[in-house]
Design a protein around this motif. Structure first.
Motif, short mmCIF file in Angstrom:
data_model
loop_
_atom_site.label_atom_id
_atom_site.label_comp_id
_atom_site.label_asym_id
_atom_site.label_seq_id
_atom_site.Cartn_x
_atom_site.Cartn_y
_atom_site.Cartn_z
N LEU A 126 0.88 -1.15 0.00
CA LEU A 126 0.00 0.00 0.00
C LEU A 126 0.92 1.20 0.00
O LEU A 126 1.68 1.41 0.95
CB LEU A 126 -0.90 0.02 1.23
N LYS B 288 -3.53 7.13 -1.65
CA LYS B 288 -2.94 5.81 -1.50
C LYS B 288 -3.39 4.91 -2.63
O LYS B 288 -4.47 5.09 -3.21
CB LYS B 288 -3.27 5.21 -0.14
N LEU C 271 2.15 -5.58 2.19
CA LEU C 271 0.96 -6.37 2.48
C LEU C 271 1.17 -7.85 2.18
O LEU C 271 0.44 -8.69 2.71
CB LEU C 271 -0.24 -5.84 1.68
N ASP D 114 -5.18 5.90 6.80
CA ASP D 114 -5.54 4.51 7.09
C ASP D 114 -4.59 3.63 6.30
O ASP D 114 -4.69 3.53 5.09
CB ASP D 114 -6.99 4.24 6.69
N TRP D 115 -3.66 3.00 7.00
CA TRP D 115 -2.65 2.17 6.34
C TRP D 115 -3.19 0.78 5.98
O TRP D 115 -2.46 -0.02 5.38
CB TRP D 115 -1.41 2.05 7.23
N GLU D 116 -4.43 0.50 6.34
CA GLU D 116 -5.08 -0.76 5.97
C GLU D 116 -4.28 -1.98 6.43
O GLU D 116 -4.26 -3.02 5.76
CB GLU D 116 -5.34 -0.81 4.46
N PHE D 117 -3.61 -1.82 7.56
CA PHE D 117 -2.81 -2.90 8.14
C PHE D 117 -2.80 -2.67 9.65
O PHE D 117 -2.65 -1.52 10.08
CB PHE D 117 -1.38 -2.87 7.58
#
Length: 181
Positions: free
Chosen positions: A82, A100, A124, A156-159
């Motif tokens: 990401l 992003k 990811l 929001d790093w989505e992790f």
């Protein structure tokens, strides 16, 4: 090659033409003349960098200041990341805004990041190989950063943050308002 604008001024997604057959695939990862024709931007890249990261490694948000600011063309050669950019140019209409995108070895997209942007990514996949073309050499005395979890940027790093692997240096970066007050 196709060039797609992002919501951030002067930042572009580069989509290569991919030629697949039973042997695999071929693509031009960079073609200066086509890039200039499609974007109107002429850059000479002088340094190529590559990083290999494990799942959960977060690198960023980095940039170089002053005359040593770097324009970058980035891509994931292997794996999935990401990628996040923040416009840090105070006179830009998209100042403080972020964008992003998933860069991976499936879509093979690249992101053109103009100087004056903060940049970071989180891996990811199990491993990623990430490549950067830069139009300016790296100068340690001119490196800078913003803390990856700055509440004013609200990225929001989505992790899961608890699973991120972050260098001590990146954990000590200043907040946005400390740099741009």
């Amino acid at each position: 090659m196709q060039v797609e604008e992002t919501p951030l001024k002067d930042c572009f997604i580069i989509k290569p033409d991919i030629f697949k057959d039973k042997r695999g695939l071929f693509l031009e990862s960079y073609h200066k003349k086509k890039f200039i024709e499609l974007t109107g931007i002429e850059r000479e890249f002088v340094q190529d960098n590559q990083s290999i990261s494990k799942r959960g490694v977060l690198r960023g948000l980095h940039y170089q200041i002053g005359e040593f600011g770097q324009t970058k063309l980035v891509r994931a050669i292997y794996g999935k990341v990401l990628d996040v950019v923040v416009d840090l140019r105070p006179d830009s209409p998209t100042f403080k805004k972020s964008f992003k995108i998933i860069l991976d070895d499936k879509n093979l997209y690249q992101l053109y990041i103009p100087k004056g942007f903060g940049h970071g990514f989180v891996t990811l996949s199990e491993t990623s190989v990430f490549a950067y073309k830069c139009d300016q050499y790296y100068y340690p005395g001119y490196e800078a950063g913003i803390i990856y979890n700055d509440p004013d940027l609200a990225i929001d790093w989505e992790f899961p943050e608890a699973e991120m692997i972050i260098s001590d240096k990146d954990r000590r970066q200043p907040r946005f308002k400390e740099v741009f007050s």
